[in-house]
Design a protein around this motif. Sequence first.
Motif, PDB file in Angstrom:
ATOM      1  N   ASN A  61       0.811  -1.219   0.000  1.00  0.00           N
ATOM      2  CA  ASN A  61       0.000   0.000   0.000  1.00  0.00           C
ATOM      3  C   ASN A  61       0.842   1.266   0.000  1.00  0.00           C
ATOM      4  N   GLY A  62       1.993   1.195  -0.673  1.00  0.00           N
ATOM      5  CA  GLY A  62       2.755   2.404  -0.958  1.00  0.00           C
ATOM      6  C   GLY A  62       3.840   2.783   0.024  1.00  0.00           C
ATOM      7  N   VAL A  63       4.001   2.046   1.120  1.00  0.00           N
ATOM      8  CA  VAL A  63       5.096   2.330   2.047  1.00  0.00           C
ATOM      9  C   VAL A  63       6.361   1.731   1.439  1.00  0.00           C
ATOM     10  N   THR A  64       7.440   2.476   1.468  1.00  0.00           N
ATOM     11  CA  THR A  64       8.695   1.996   0.890  1.00  0.00           C
ATOM     12  C   THR A  64       9.520   1.242   1.932  1.00  0.00           C
ATOM     13  N   ALA A  65      10.433   0.423   1.445  1.00  0.00           N
ATOM     14  CA  ALA A  65      11.351  -0.284   2.335  1.00  0.00           C
ATOM     15  C   ALA A  65      12.168   0.722   3.151  1.00  0.00           C
ATOM     16  N   GLU A  66      12.535   1.822   2.532  1.00  0.00           N
ATOM     17  CA  GLU A  66      13.312   2.845   3.231  1.00  0.00           C
ATOM     18  C   GLU A  66      12.514   3.442   4.388  1.00  0.00           C
ATOM     19  N   GLU A  67      11.230   3.672   4.191  1.00  0.00           N
ATOM     20  CA  GLU A  67      10.392   4.192   5.280  1.00  0.00           C
ATOM     21  C   GLU A  67      10.292   3.175   6.412  1.00  0.00           C
ATOM     22  N   ILE A  68      10.207   1.903   6.060  1.00  0.00           N
ATOM     23  CA  ILE A  68      10.140   0.859   7.082  1.00  0.00           C
ATOM     24  C   ILE A  68      11.445   0.798   7.869  1.00  0.00           C
TER      25      ILE A  68
END
Length: 157
Positions: free
Chosen positions: A114-121
């Motif tokens: 749903n649009g969250v990036t690996a970097e944000e995680i």
Amino acid sequence: MADRDDDQRDDRRGDDGQGDGGQGQREQERYAAALDAAEELLGMRLERFLVRGAGEPDNGADFKRLATVHTFGDSWPRTDVLDIRARALVSVTIAAALGTLEPLRGQLRIALNNGVTAEEIVEVFIHLEAYAGAARAFDGYRIALQVFAERPRTDGG
């Protein structure tokens, strides 16, 4: 007395669908809609996780149905204030902070779908480490790395 108790249990589950003003049918429709919403978020059906386990009592199905309807039918659709991306980041953070690693796997999939990036995680885990500790953050991050590996890389690497 036992028959009355069985009838009351059936009414709570909505199994009979008769004489309840359609309540059982409405509950089944809500459950089906929640399962569809879960599939949309997760990218997979939940039914394989909801099968009756060995030794599981009859009311285990009630628990699974109620939890599914509340989670995917009541909570996730509340996008008027928090959108799906924000809810996904919150859910990843909660699961990681609590150390619930298998649910974390699902929350990570929802986030990435749903649009969250690996970097944000990764940033969530950096922040989590500061507040929940390195051991808890690393346990969750190990699961995140497994989920990242499930997905094709898009950065050419």
